[in-house]
Scaffold this active site. Structure first.
Site, PDB file in Angstrom:
ATOM      1  N   ARG A   1      51.824  37.959  38.145  1.00 29.32           N
ATOM      2  CA  ARG A   1      50.887  39.099  38.168  1.00 29.32           C
ATOM      3  C   ARG A   1      50.716  39.654  36.761  1.00 29.32           C
ATOM      4  O   ARG A   1      49.625  39.996  36.338  1.00 29.32           O
ATOM      5  CB  ARG A   1      51.378  40.191  39.133  1.00 29.32           C
TER       6      ARG A   1
ATOM      7  N   TYR B   1      24.322  48.039  41.112  1.00 24.79           N
ATOM      8  CA  TYR B   1      24.855  47.200  42.192  1.00 24.79           C
ATOM      9  C   TYR B   1      25.438  48.100  43.294  1.00 24.79           C
ATOM     10  O   TYR B   1      26.163  49.062  43.009  1.00 24.79           O
ATOM     11  CB  TYR B   1      25.948  46.284  41.618  1.00 24.79           C
TER      12      TYR B   1
ATOM     13  N   ASP C   1      27.611  46.470  32.863  1.00 22.63           N
ATOM     14  CA  ASP C   1      27.817  45.365  33.800  1.00 22.63           C
ATOM     15  C   ASP C   1      26.807  44.283  33.422  1.00 22.63           C
ATOM     16  O   ASP C   1      25.606  44.439  33.616  1.00 22.63           O
ATOM     17  CB  ASP C   1      27.601  45.881  35.232  1.00 22.63           C
TER      18      ASP C   1
ATOM     19  N   LYS D   1      29.249  35.207  40.030  1.00 25.35           N
ATOM     20  CA  LYS D   1      27.838  34.871  39.849  1.00 25.35           C
ATOM     21  C   LYS D   1      27.687  33.791  38.771  1.00 25.35           C
ATOM     22  O   LYS D   1      28.247  32.722  38.919  1.00 25.35           O
ATOM     23  CB  LYS D   1      27.050  36.144  39.558  1.00 25.35           C
TER      24      LYS D   1
HETATM   25  C1  LIG Z   1      28.242  40.884  42.669  1.00 26.68           C
HETATM   26  C2  LIG Z   1      28.183  41.974  41.676  1.00 26.68           C
HETATM   27  C3  LIG Z   1      29.266  42.851  41.495  1.00 26.68           C
HETATM   28  C4  LIG Z   1      30.513  42.793  42.348  1.00 26.68           C
HETATM   29  O1  LIG Z   1      31.221  41.623  42.150  1.00 26.68           O
HETATM   30  P1  LIG Z   1      32.143  40.931  43.294  1.00 26.68           P
HETATM   31  O2  LIG Z   1      32.649  39.722  42.599  1.00 26.68           O
HETATM   32  O3  LIG Z   1      31.255  40.646  44.464  1.00 26.68           O
HETATM   33  O4  LIG Z   1      33.198  41.921  43.636  1.00 26.68           O
HETATM   34  C5  LIG Z   1      29.151  43.829  40.510  1.00 26.68           C
HETATM   35  N1  LIG Z   1      28.038  43.943  39.771  1.00 26.68           N
HETATM   36  C6  LIG Z   1      26.985  43.131  39.921  1.00 26.68           C
HETATM   37  C7  LIG Z   1      25.776  43.312  39.073  1.00 26.68           C
HETATM   38  C8  LIG Z   1      27.019  42.120  40.885  1.00 26.68           C
HETATM   39  O5  LIG Z   1      25.953  41.322  41.051  1.00 26.68           O
END
Ligand SMILES: *Cc1c(COP(=O)(O)O)cnc(C)c1O
Length: 387
Positions: free
Chosen positions: A50, A103, A176, A201
């Site tokens: 961890r 998001y 983000d 993604k």
């Molecule tokens: C999918 C997404 C998240 C969250 O990510 P997870 O891996 O699903 O927890 C945060 N910000 C954006 C822009 C996203 O597309």
């Protein structure tokens, strides 16, 4: 080193200085713990997975390199990364100033957890205009939270201008960068302080791993984040770290192809008599096309559009697609299509959806890297399903 080279090599330099093996690809280190020879001497470098794991650390080095950051951290999901930033940087009474088109999961934890349970103040602004940010800064504003382009309406904000303003007021800027990936947008270079990603993604890119990341260059803040990553425990597993390391090697190739296909599809939709409006920053008619050109080195693979007609027409189109798979998420090699009003953004009250522009005729595409002719044919066939 250039981006494409870093994407392949950083974190996986073969060890030629000793040991039996000089792996070209880093092994998946599954061991949860690491032995020590003497009671008072810690093990070589790792103690417990961890706190630190060689496969995850290889990924963290690469993630940092790709965002031109000094430090990277890998988490078990994008939301785990978001949560760790908030846990680390905020205390009761602080204020988060956020773009109003974030998001959904990020809005949910801001509102339902940090605001409701921990007395963190929260306000949303339309960050497309820097003036709105300036007007909304409070004495206790600690974080400005941005996405650009946003989901699903592809609105942009000016990272450089907002960061300058934030720093005059001692505020930390978090971007983000999930939608663009570091291949097309480098927020830290534009002045932001912290970058967060859902590696689920584009970074992993193959829709087979859920993960998140934080990249930054401030060493003191990194140490606090790392402390809380270990303390709260939302680390990325060794196997997923391997998957993301592997996925990243083709990030540049994938992003180029996502974009090439997306530009053709955006133009095709834009000229269709059945489509009312296309939201894609690469189109000249996008209201922030100039900012997109300045701030990003490409326009990415995400877009949304408004189909003419009502819910029936939208349904016929969505269900008429074959290669574009009807599913949430984005950024994988396969093309996905989704309906924000009934899927990703269904949690929003109807009035708020309509205020933002998320109508029942809005459709979002994550354009994959299949052959463009097949993708265009798929869209045309689906348009033909509309009576
Ligand atoms: C999918 C997404 C998240 C969250 O990510 P997870 O891996 O699903 O927890 C945060 N910000 C954006 C822009 C996203 O597309």
């Amino acid at each position: 080193m250039e981006f494409e080279t870093k994407a392949i090599h950083v974190g996986e330099e073969p060890n030629l200085t000793g040991g039996d093996s000089s792996d070209v690809v880093i092994p998946i280190h599954l061991s949860s713990t690491f032995a020590r020879g003497k009671l008072n001497a810690p093990p070589n470098k790792y103690e417990y997975s961890r706190s630190g794991n060689p496969t995850r650390e290889a990924l963290e080095k690469r993630l940092a390199a790709l965002e031109n950051a000094r430090f990277g951290l890998a988490f078990s999901s994008g939301m785990a990364a978001v949560t760790t930033i908030c846990l680390t940087m905020l205390k009761a009474g602080d204020h988060i100033l956020a773009f109003d088109d974030l998001y959904g999961g990020t809005k949910r934890i801001f509102e339902k957890v940090f605001n409701t349970n921990f007395n963190i103040e929260l306000s949303y602004v339309n960050a497309t205009d820097v003036q709105n940010i300036e007007n909304s800064i409070r004495k206790n504003t600690r974080l400005i939270w941005l996405e650009t382009p946003t989901n699903p309406l592809m609105k942009l904000c000016d990272i450089r201008a907002i960061s300058r303003l934030a720093h005059e007021n001692n505020i930390t800027v978090v971007v983000d960068n999930t939608f663009m990936s570091p291949y097309f947008q480098q927020p830290l270079e534009l002045g932001a302080d912290v970058v967060v990603h859902s590696t689920t993604k584009y970074l992993n890119g193959h829709s087979d791993s859920v993960g998140g990341a934080i990249m930054l260059s401030d060493e003191a803040l990194f140490n606090q984040l790392k402390f809380n990553q270990n303390t709260a425990g939302a680390i990325l597993s060794p196997f997923d770290s391997f998957l993301v390391l592997r996925g990243l090697k083709t990030l540049p190739l994938r992003m180029k192809q996502h974009e090439e296909n997306a530009i053709k599809i955006a133009n095709f939709l834009d000229s269709s008599p059945l489509v009312q409006k296309v939201y894609y920053p690469g189109l000249k008619n996008h209201p922030q096309h100039e900012l997109a050109k300045r701030q990003m080195s490409g326009y990415g693979g995400m877009m949304s559009f408004v189909l003419k007609g009502g819910p029936e027409e939208a349904k016929a189109f969505l269900e008429g697609c074959r290669i574009f798979t009807l599913a949430e998420s984005l950024g994988g090699v396969e093309s996905l299509i989704e309906h924000p009003a009934s899927m990703t953004h269904s949690y929003l009250p109807k009035e708020e959806r309509e205020k933002l522009g998320i109508s029942h005729s809005l459709i979002r595409l994550s354009v994959g890297i299949e052959n463009i002719n097949d993708l265009l044919t798929d869209i045309q066939n689906a348009l033909n399903q509309i009576k």
